[in-house]
Scaffold this motif. Structure first.
Motif, PDB file in Angstrom:
ATOM      1  N   LEU A  64      17.337   3.733  -1.641  1.00 48.92           N
ATOM      2  CA  LEU A  64      16.679   5.636  -1.654  1.00 48.92           C
ATOM      3  C   LEU A  64      16.109   6.181  -0.947  1.00 48.92           C
ATOM      4  CD1 LEU A  64      16.796   8.574  -3.065  1.00 48.92           C
ATOM      5  CD2 LEU A  64      16.095   7.939  -5.172  1.00 48.92           C
ATOM      6  N   PHE A  65      14.831   5.521  -1.017  1.00 46.29           N
ATOM      7  CA  PHE A  65      13.884   5.432  -0.228  1.00 46.29           C
ATOM      8  C   PHE A  65      13.610   4.249   0.848  1.00 46.29           C
ATOM      9  CE2 PHE A  65      12.119   6.533  -4.741  1.00 46.29           C
ATOM     10  CZ  PHE A  65      11.625   7.548  -4.746  1.00 46.29           C
ATOM     11  N   ALA A  66      15.149   4.137   1.810  1.00 44.88           N
ATOM     12  CA  ALA A  66      15.122   3.304   2.724  1.00 44.88           C
ATOM     13  C   ALA A  66      14.087   4.209   4.122  1.00 44.88           C
ATOM     14  CB  ALA A  66      16.250   3.151   2.734  1.00 44.88           C
ATOM     15  N   LEU A  67      14.919   5.001   3.861  1.00 41.75           N
ATOM     16  CA  LEU A  67      14.355   6.386   5.203  1.00 41.75           C
ATOM     17  C   LEU A  67      13.559   5.940   5.139  1.00 41.75           C
ATOM     18  CD1 LEU A  67      17.489   8.880   4.917  1.00 41.75           C
ATOM     19  CD2 LEU A  67      16.984   6.772   6.874  1.00 41.75           C
ATOM     20  N   SER A  68      12.585   6.799   4.075  1.00 43.86           N
ATOM     21  CA  SER A  68      10.760   6.957   4.438  1.00 43.86           C
ATOM     22  C   SER A  68       9.759   5.568   4.142  1.00 43.86           C
ATOM     23  CB  SER A  68      10.427   7.402   2.649  1.00 43.86           C
ATOM     24  OG  SER A  68      10.857   6.732   1.722  1.00 43.86           O
ATOM     25  N   GLY A  69      11.108   4.172   3.842  1.00 43.31           N
ATOM     26  CA  GLY A  69       9.798   2.408   3.286  1.00 43.31           C
ATOM     27  C   GLY A  69       8.730   2.937   2.873  1.00 43.31           C
ATOM     28  N   SER A  70       9.728   3.460   1.847  1.00 47.88           N
ATOM     29  CA  SER A  70       7.911   3.090   0.318  1.00 47.88           C
ATOM     30  C   SER A  70       8.417   2.738  -0.622  1.00 47.88           C
ATOM     31  CB  SER A  70       8.331   4.670  -0.288  1.00 47.88           C
ATOM     32  OG  SER A  70       8.012   5.523   1.036  1.00 47.88           O
ATOM     33  N   SER A  71       7.567   2.163  -1.223  1.00 41.28           N
ATOM     34  CA  SER A  71       8.269   1.062  -2.636  1.00 41.28           C
ATOM     35  C   SER A  71       7.859   1.849  -3.670  1.00 41.28           C
ATOM     36  CB  SER A  71       6.959   0.084  -2.905  1.00 41.28           C
ATOM     37  OG  SER A  71       6.290  -0.203  -1.155  1.00 41.28           O
ATOM     38  N   VAL A  72       8.430   1.285  -4.872  1.00 39.10           N
ATOM     39  CA  VAL A  72       8.093   1.485  -6.329  1.00 39.10           C
ATOM     40  C   VAL A  72       7.877   0.459  -7.030  1.00 39.10           C
ATOM     41  CG1 VAL A  72       9.253   3.161  -7.831  1.00 39.10           C
ATOM     42  CG2 VAL A  72      10.066   3.396  -5.759  1.00 39.10           C
ATOM     43  N   ILE A  73       6.966   1.179  -7.646  1.00 34.85           N
ATOM     44  CA  ILE A  73       6.343  -0.218  -8.897  1.00 34.85           C
ATOM     45  C   ILE A  73       6.747   0.897 -10.734  1.00 34.85           C
ATOM     46  CG2 ILE A  73       4.789  -1.085  -9.870  1.00 34.85           C
ATOM     47  CD1 ILE A  73       3.446  -1.082  -7.158  1.00 34.85           C
ATOM     48  N   GLY A  85       6.340   4.993 -13.469  1.00 37.60           N
ATOM     49  CA  GLY A  85       5.380   4.264 -12.288  1.00 37.60           C
ATOM     50  C   GLY A  85       4.932   4.893 -11.437  1.00 37.60           C
ATOM     51  N   VAL A  86       5.119   4.634 -10.212  1.00 38.33           N
ATOM     52  CA  VAL A  86       4.243   5.114  -9.378  1.00 38.33           C
ATOM     53  C   VAL A  86       5.375   4.956  -7.588  1.00 38.33           C
ATOM     54  CG1 VAL A  86       1.427   4.756  -9.793  1.00 38.33           C
ATOM     55  CG2 VAL A  86       2.789   2.992  -8.080  1.00 38.33           C
ATOM     56  N   ILE A  87       5.420   5.782  -6.613  1.00 37.36           N
ATOM     57  CA  ILE A  87       5.781   5.320  -5.900  1.00 37.36           C
ATOM     58  C   ILE A  87       4.799   6.246  -4.546  1.00 37.36           C
ATOM     59  CG2 ILE A  87       7.833   6.667  -4.206  1.00 37.36           C
ATOM     60  CD1 ILE A  87       9.325   7.396  -6.471  1.00 37.36           C
ATOM     61  N   GLY A  88       4.996   5.429  -4.113  1.00 35.80           N
ATOM     62  CA  GLY A  88       3.736   4.912  -2.850  1.00 35.80           C
ATOM     63  C   GLY A  88       4.619   4.745  -1.170  1.00 35.80           C
ATOM     64  N   PRO A  89       3.771   4.046  -0.327  1.00 40.03           N
ATOM     65  CA  PRO A  89       4.293   3.425   0.657  1.00 40.03           C
ATOM     66  C   PRO A  89       4.256   2.034   1.016  1.00 40.03           C
ATOM     67  CG  PRO A  89       1.636   4.574   0.745  1.00 40.03           C
ATOM     68  CD  PRO A  89       1.988   5.001  -0.182  1.00 40.03           C
ATOM     69  N   THR A  90       4.589   1.562   1.234  1.00 40.78           N
ATOM     70  CA  THR A  90       4.882  -0.153   0.957  1.00 40.78           C
ATOM     71  C   THR A  90       2.954  -0.995   1.093  1.00 40.78           C
ATOM     72  OG1 THR A  90       5.633  -0.377   3.668  1.00 40.78           O
ATOM     73  CG2 THR A  90       6.797  -0.728   2.268  1.00 40.78           C
TER      74      THR A  90
END
Length: 347
Positions: free
Chosen positions: A294-303, A319-324
């Motif tokens: 899902l977040f492969a294109l934006s290169g984001s991390s999910v915790i 949780g949170v979503i943000g940059p790697t």
């Protein structure tokens, strides 16, 4: 490329790798050998550090974004760091108080969940997310309103005063008076039950030939309750707060990535399915970049971490979503503490 286990790295390689990752997570910039050589406790020359960096790059743990730049960790490198080298930093008393304080204000549970998510977003400088438990509303009244010869509106009034409706297809032979009769029957017989409980009771009475309704009305009641029940389980409620945190000063250099991430956040059903995997795992989940499609294109991390309700059953995910480039050591324990606080609230 497969990631080398920490145990197979030399002490020197582990130290240099850790310093590169920590420097990158702190600044968001490539980390050079000269920068590392000047750090306290480092007794290596820039040339020796460059050699180690080159080895780590060949192992797939670091990458070289520009010809003259330092190194940054790859997604595999970040995964290795998070799983085996990170020194977690527990939330401060002030951060704990901020999270718990928002949960103690009372009101509907959805408001408490949204407030906790907003607080987590502010403290982590990420977008906060929470998957709300799928509620089974308890009926007080139930009725049918004709829309056309072939459709009706099933209307439910909950014990909490909420009113919801669904459009259903009418069985053959159902008259306007049958709609009224069926609604009165459901209200009288099943008030105080959830939709699932009412549907089970209807099925039981029909099988035992105890339902005081003709066959068309029986089908109407069963169809109305069944459609409602399916709809409720297929539409998880997702709350997202703090998207503006993603537009920080560092985002100016990578606006396309941020735009892609904001677009991805609009796909709430997709995110809900992602979070369901955290709920199924019964533990903290960390998705880094392309590990999650899902977040492969934006290169984001999910915790994300599950929280529990009555009898310790997992009911939702926060949780949170943000940059790697996240401060994983700080954010991971913060998400875990929020999940624990929500669990105490829901118990």
């Amino acid at each position: 490329m497969s990631t080398t286990p920490i145990c197979e790295m030399t002490d020197r390689a582990r130290d240099v790798f850790r310093l590169v990752v920590e420097g990158y997570l702190d600044s968001g910039l490539p980390v050079g050998s000269r920068t590392i050589s000047k750090l306290p406790g480092v007794n290596l020359s820039p040339a020796s550090i460059r050699n180690v960096m080159q080895d780590l790059e060949e192992l797939g743990l670091l990458s070289h974004p520009h010809t003259s730049a330092g190194r940054v960790p790859t997604e595999g490198g970040l995964r290795l760091f998070v799983d085996g080298m990170m020194q977690a930093s527990m939330p401060s008393p002030a951060e704990k108080a901020a999270i718990e304080g928002r949960l103690e204000r009372g009101g509907p549970i959805e408001e408490a969940l949204a407030a906790a998510t907003a607080t987590l977003s502010g403290l982590s400088a990420c977008a906060g997310i929470v998957l709300v438990p799928k509620r089974e509303p308890v009926m007080r009244q139930f009725g049918f309103v004709p829309l056309s010869p072939h459709q009706a509106l099933a209307v439910m009034v909950g014990q909490d005063g909420s009113v919801e409706n669904r459009v259903i297809e009418l069985p053959r032979g159902v008259t306007a008076s049958a709609l009224v009769e069926a609604g009165n029957y459901v209200s009288a017989r099943f008030s105080g039950l959830t939709l699932a409980e009412a549907l089970a009771r209807v099925d039981s009475e029909i099988r035992a030939d105890e339902a005081a309704l003709d066959r068309a009305s029986q089908e109407l009641v069963a169809r109305g309750l069944a459609v409602w029940s399916r709809d409720g389980t297929e539409r998880p409620v997702l709350i997202v707060r703090g998207q503006a945190n993603l537009l920080d000063n560092d985002a100016a250099a990578d606006l396309e990535r941020v735009r892609q991430l904001l677009d991805e956040l609009e796909g709430k059903e997709e995110i809900a399915r992602l979070l369901d995997s955290a709920r199924a795992g019964h533990g903290m989940k960390i998705f880094i970049g392309s590990e999650n499609k899902l977040f492969a294109l934006s290169g984001s991390s999910v915790i994300a971490a599950p929280y529990r309700g009555h009898e310790g059953k997992v009911v939702g995910v926060v949780g949170v979503i943000g940059p790697t480039r996240l401060n994983y050591a700080r954010v991971v324990p913060m998400v875990d503490f929020t999940a624990q606080a929500l669990s105490r609230l829901m118990a």
